[in-house]
Design an enzyme around this catalytic site. Structure first.
Site, PDB file in Angstrom:
ATOM      1  N   ASP A  94       0.751  -1.177   0.029  1.00  0.00           N
ATOM      2  CA  ASP A  94      -0.027  -0.088   0.017  1.00  0.00           C
ATOM      3  C   ASP A  94       1.016   1.116  -0.054  1.00  0.00           C
ATOM      4  OD1 ASP A  94      -2.238  -1.510   0.003  1.00  0.00           O
ATOM      5  OD2 ASP A  94      -2.417  -1.410   2.244  1.00  0.00           O
ATOM      6  N   ASP A 112      -0.517  17.730 -15.722  1.00  0.00           N
ATOM      7  CA  ASP A 112      -1.356  17.800 -17.223  1.00  0.00           C
ATOM      8  C   ASP A 112      -2.350  16.458 -17.103  1.00  0.00           C
ATOM      9  OD1 ASP A 112      -2.226  17.950 -19.725  1.00  0.00           O
ATOM     10  OD2 ASP A 112      -0.330  17.342 -20.578  1.00  0.00           O
TER      11      ASP A 112
END
Length: 188
Positions: A94, A112
């Site tokens: 994790d 972006d």
């Protein structure tokens, strides 16, 4: 901004000025800034990496999961880092790979991502993602997020603003007219 309207070119100009002025938030006079260019697809990260070819080779780092696995660590030996969201959020167990970057590592982050026009794309704009990003951004660092049209997708635009604010960022939403595209929103 839509694909092909100049986002990479604008990011290049900002990075060029920051790089050559040696602007960084630690105010170390010899250190170059550490800039992260984060895209949602490899083709966009590769395009940006190639567009930045005017920078010295040792300044540019294209981050890839296979390189991290091979070397056993994230790269820290550059000034301008390019990667995708999936690499940023992946890692053993994790723990995302980018948890390995020290707090305050990046001075400036350019995101972006595509227009958050539907639920699937909206997953790129989660609190969990921005919390991880915030931990790696210098305390006075800047982040810029393109965030759809505030006129045509008002709810999506303000949702991104709210998500950033919920994480603890101070936001300045703004929009600009793109002649070939219309009004487009950003958050800094």
């Amino acid at each position: 901004l839509a694909t092909g309207t100049g986002k990479t070119s604008i990011a290049f100009q900002i990075a060029w000025k920051l790089f050559h002025s040696r602007w960084n938030l630690s105010r170390e006079p010899l250190r170059r800034p550490r800039i992260l260019f984060l895209a949602d697809r490899n083709i966009l990260a590769d395009q940006a990496y190639n567009a930045f070819s005017a920078f010295p080779d040792d300044a540019l780092v294209r981050i890839a999961p296979d390189e991290i696995k091979k070397k056993g660590r994230v790269p820290k030996n550059g000034s301008i880092f390019f990667t995708i969201f999936q690499t940023f959020m992946s890692g053993p167990g994790d723990t995302p790979y980018f948890g390995e970057y020290p707090p305050d590592f990046f001075d400036f982050i350019v995101i972006d991502f595509p227009d958050p026009a539907n639920f699937a794309l909206g997953k790129l704009y989660t609190s969990a993602f921005y919390r991880l990003l915030e931990k790696r951004l210098s305390a006075r660092g800047l982040i810029v997020v393109q965030s759809t049209s505030p006129l045509y997708a008002r709810q999506s635009f303000w949702c991104v603003v709210t998500t950033l604010e919920d994480v603890g960022f101070k936001t300045s939403p703004y929009h600009a007219l793109v002649p070939s595209f219309g009004e487009w929103g950003y958050i800094i």
